[in-house]
Design an enzyme around this catalytic site. Structure first.
Site, PDB file in Angstrom:
ATOM      1  CG  ASN A 194      -0.199  -0.059   2.514  1.00 41.05           C
ATOM      2  OD1 ASN A 194       0.463   0.906   2.868  1.00 41.05           O
ATOM      3  ND2 ASN A 194      -0.270  -1.184   3.213  1.00 41.05           N
ATOM      4  N   GLY A 252      -1.387   2.550  16.659  1.00 35.40           N
ATOM      5  CA  GLY A 252      -1.395   1.797  15.399  1.00 35.40           C
ATOM      6  C   GLY A 252      -1.384   2.743  14.202  1.00 35.40           C
ATOM      7  CB  ALA A 274       1.355   0.004  10.698  1.00 34.87           C
ATOM      8  CG  ASP A 312      -7.843  -4.228   6.358  1.00 39.79           C
ATOM      9  OD1 ASP A 312      -7.349  -4.289   7.501  1.00 39.79           O
ATOM     10  OD2 ASP A 312      -8.297  -3.175   5.875  1.00 39.79           O
ATOM     11  CG  ASP A 348      -8.337  -5.341  13.750  1.00 41.69           C
ATOM     12  OD1 ASP A 348      -7.383  -4.705  14.253  1.00 41.69           O
ATOM     13  OD2 ASP A 348      -9.362  -4.793  13.322  1.00 41.69           O
ATOM     14  CE  LYS A 393     -12.093   1.657  10.088  1.00 42.51           C
ATOM     15  NZ  LYS A 393     -11.295   2.108   8.939  1.00 42.51           N
TER      16      LYS A 393
HETATM   17  O1  C5P Z   1      -9.900  -1.448  10.001  1.00 41.93           O
HETATM   18  P1  C5P Z   1      -8.853  -0.534   9.471  1.00 41.93           P
HETATM   19  O2  C5P Z   1      -7.781  -1.222   8.682  1.00 41.93           O
HETATM   20  O3  C5P Z   1      -9.352   0.688   8.769  1.00 41.93           O
HETATM   21  O4  C5P Z   1      -8.170   0.029  10.825  1.00 41.93           O
HETATM   22  C1  C5P Z   1      -7.082   0.876  10.823  1.00 41.93           C
HETATM   23  C2  C5P Z   1      -6.391   0.809  12.149  1.00 41.93           C
HETATM   24  O5  C5P Z   1      -6.259  -0.543  12.586  1.00 41.93           O
HETATM   25  C3  C5P Z   1      -4.995   1.329  12.101  1.00 41.93           C
HETATM   26  O6  C5P Z   1      -4.671   1.842  13.382  1.00 41.93           O
HETATM   27  C4  C5P Z   1      -4.190   0.086  11.765  1.00 41.93           C
HETATM   28  O7  C5P Z   1      -2.849   0.200  12.190  1.00 41.93           O
HETATM   29  C5  C5P Z   1      -4.922  -0.989  12.533  1.00 41.93           C
HETATM   30  N1  C5P Z   1      -4.970  -2.312  11.886  1.00 41.93           N
HETATM   31  C6  C5P Z   1      -4.452  -3.401  12.551  1.00 41.93           C
HETATM   32  N2  C5P Z   1      -4.491  -4.647  11.994  1.00 41.93           N
HETATM   33  C7  C5P Z   1      -5.063  -4.846  10.801  1.00 41.93           C
HETATM   34  C8  C5P Z   1      -5.629  -3.750  10.110  1.00 41.93           C
HETATM   35  C9  C5P Z   1      -5.549  -2.507  10.680  1.00 41.93           C
HETATM   36  O8  C5P Z   1      -3.918  -3.228  13.660  1.00 41.93           O
HETATM   37  N3  C5P Z   1      -5.088  -6.053  10.284  1.00 41.93           N
END
Ligand code: C5P
Length: 408
Positions: free
Chosen positions: A212, A275, A277, A281, A307, A341
């Protein structure tokens, strides 16, 4: 408005490194203005610094044209002394250290040093014998006792061909020292902050991955700012092209699965998890052992990744704060999605970025966001990522006030 700082450049071979330093200070969100001694101009031209900073470079106490600019020039050092937030001299020669230590004021830089109340930092660079000479060391001791911050030179090969101490400290070390001088408050000294940064890469075959656009700049700015405020920082970093800030504990990872392991393994040490980063997903359900051949249409099956933040929220100690980020592309629904979220991840706050705005968010030096907690909404207007990092950290100190840290 960015913070003005003055970079004094003196006449050593390392003067060329001041160009890189000025750039790095700008990247850190500061507004450097340059003052050069006469000798420094033998190594680098004022034009170089003027072009980079967009500001006039001050080279002398005295203007040599009409009387009005003469007057302006004569009081410039007072103006500069009063408006700057810090004076960093890099490289600092033995000569300027001696001038500062003895209060001589015969050029602009030494006059500015006497006139300013701002923090002063010096990054010496010189031949090893000049550095170890008792005169230089005595001058440094005087400056140290007067509160000047000395950024020690490194060991290594010197321009004169000798090996030893006297090489200008690395740019990131100087930048961090400047930031520290600008942020004397150590309000995060009790915290261990685990920050995730960068964009994960999910392999498809031995040469390809799904990635990304994350640059890692926001996470690294948070790490730099947190260190300057006294925190211990664990930086779990996926792919970026950035150098980690000195003094953080650097934990490089590639995939979401590796990041998951690194975060959960270090969770008990963390009093705050941020978080920042961009975590994939989804990842390819199978990774081909051989490079995939071009044999017509290819359908990929993707499976969800764990997650990380949501799991960290479940397994954390009750006083560990969790701060999530949300990159949103639908401006109208960004806040609503962000709020959902925040709850879904069990976080204490979420920083919602609208990444559809040009020049902000992904790979940019600036960002705009809204920080949401279950009780508050804070709008963070466009600002440098470092300034935003400090705003986010300030909100963390406010959250901490209602969730006191228990000794670990
Ligand atoms: O659900 P989404 O990807 O939009 O969420 C973003 C937040 O969740 C960010 O803080 C990202 O670092 C964290 N995240 C995570 N693990 C994932 C996806 C996102 O910790 N698999």
């Amino acid at each position: 408005m960015s913070v003005k700082i003055t970079v004094g450049v003196t006449g050593g071979i390392a003067a060329y490194k001041a160009v890189e330093l000025v750039r790095a200070l700008q990247t850190a969100g500061l507004d450097p203005h340059v003052v050069m001694t006469r000798a420094a101009q033998q190594f680098v031209t004022p034009l170089t610094f003027a072009a980079i900073t967009g500001h006039r470079v001050i080279t002398t106490l005295w203007a040599n044209d009409d009387s009005e600019s003469n007057l302006n020039s004569a009081i410039d050092h007072i103006d500069e002394a009063q408006t700057t937030h810090a004076l960093i001299v890099a490289p600092a020669t033995a000569d300027i250290l001696a001038k500062f230590a003895h209060g001589l004021a015969e050029d602009f830089l030494s006059t500015l040093y006497l006139a300013t109340k701002a923090p002063v930092l010096v990054a010496p660079a010189m031949n090893v014998n000049m550095w170890t000479h008792p005169a230089t060391q005595a001058n440094l001791e005087v400056l140290r006792t007067r509160g000047v911050h000395i950024i020690e030179p490194d060991n290594g090969y010197l321009a004169c061909g000798m090996v030893g101490s006297g090489r200008l400290a690395d740019t990131p070390i100087i930048v961090e020292a400047v930031l520290q001088a600008l942020t004397p408050t150590q309000d995060l000294a009790a915290e261990t902050i685990l920050i995730t940064a960068g964009g994960t890469r999910e392999p498809l075959d031995p040469v390809r991955f799904l990635g990304n656009r994350s640059s890692g700049k926001m996470g690294y700015a948070l790490a730099t700012a947190a260190l300057a405020r006294g925190a211990r920082v664990l930086l779990v970093s996926a792919s970026t092209s950035l150098n980690p800030p000195p003094n953080c504990e650097f934990l490089p990872v590639t995939t979401a699965a590796e990041m998951h392991t690194a975060v959960l393994k270090n969770l008990t040490r963390a009093t705050v998890v941020i978080g920042a980063a961009a975590v994939a997903d989804f990842r390819p359900a199978t990774v081909s052992a051989e490079k995939l051949r071009r044999t017509g249409p290819l359908t990929l099956t993707l499976e969800p990744t764990p997650d990380i933040l949501a799991e960290a929220a479940i397994h954390r100690a009750p006083d560990t704060l969790i701060i999530a980020f949300a990159a949103e592309t639908d401006s109208a629904a960004a806040l609503e999605n962000g709020r959902a979220k925040l709850l879904r991840k069990g976080a204490n706050a979420i920083v919602i970025n609208d990444v559809s705005r040009p020049g902000l968010g992904f790979d940019a030096d600036h960002n705009a966001a809204t920080l949401l907690t279950p009780a508050h909404q804070v709008d963070l207007a466009p600002m440098t990522k470092l300034t935003m990092a400090n705003e986010i950290l300030k909100q963390i100190t406010l959250l901490r006030a209602t969730s006191p840290l228990t000794p670990r």
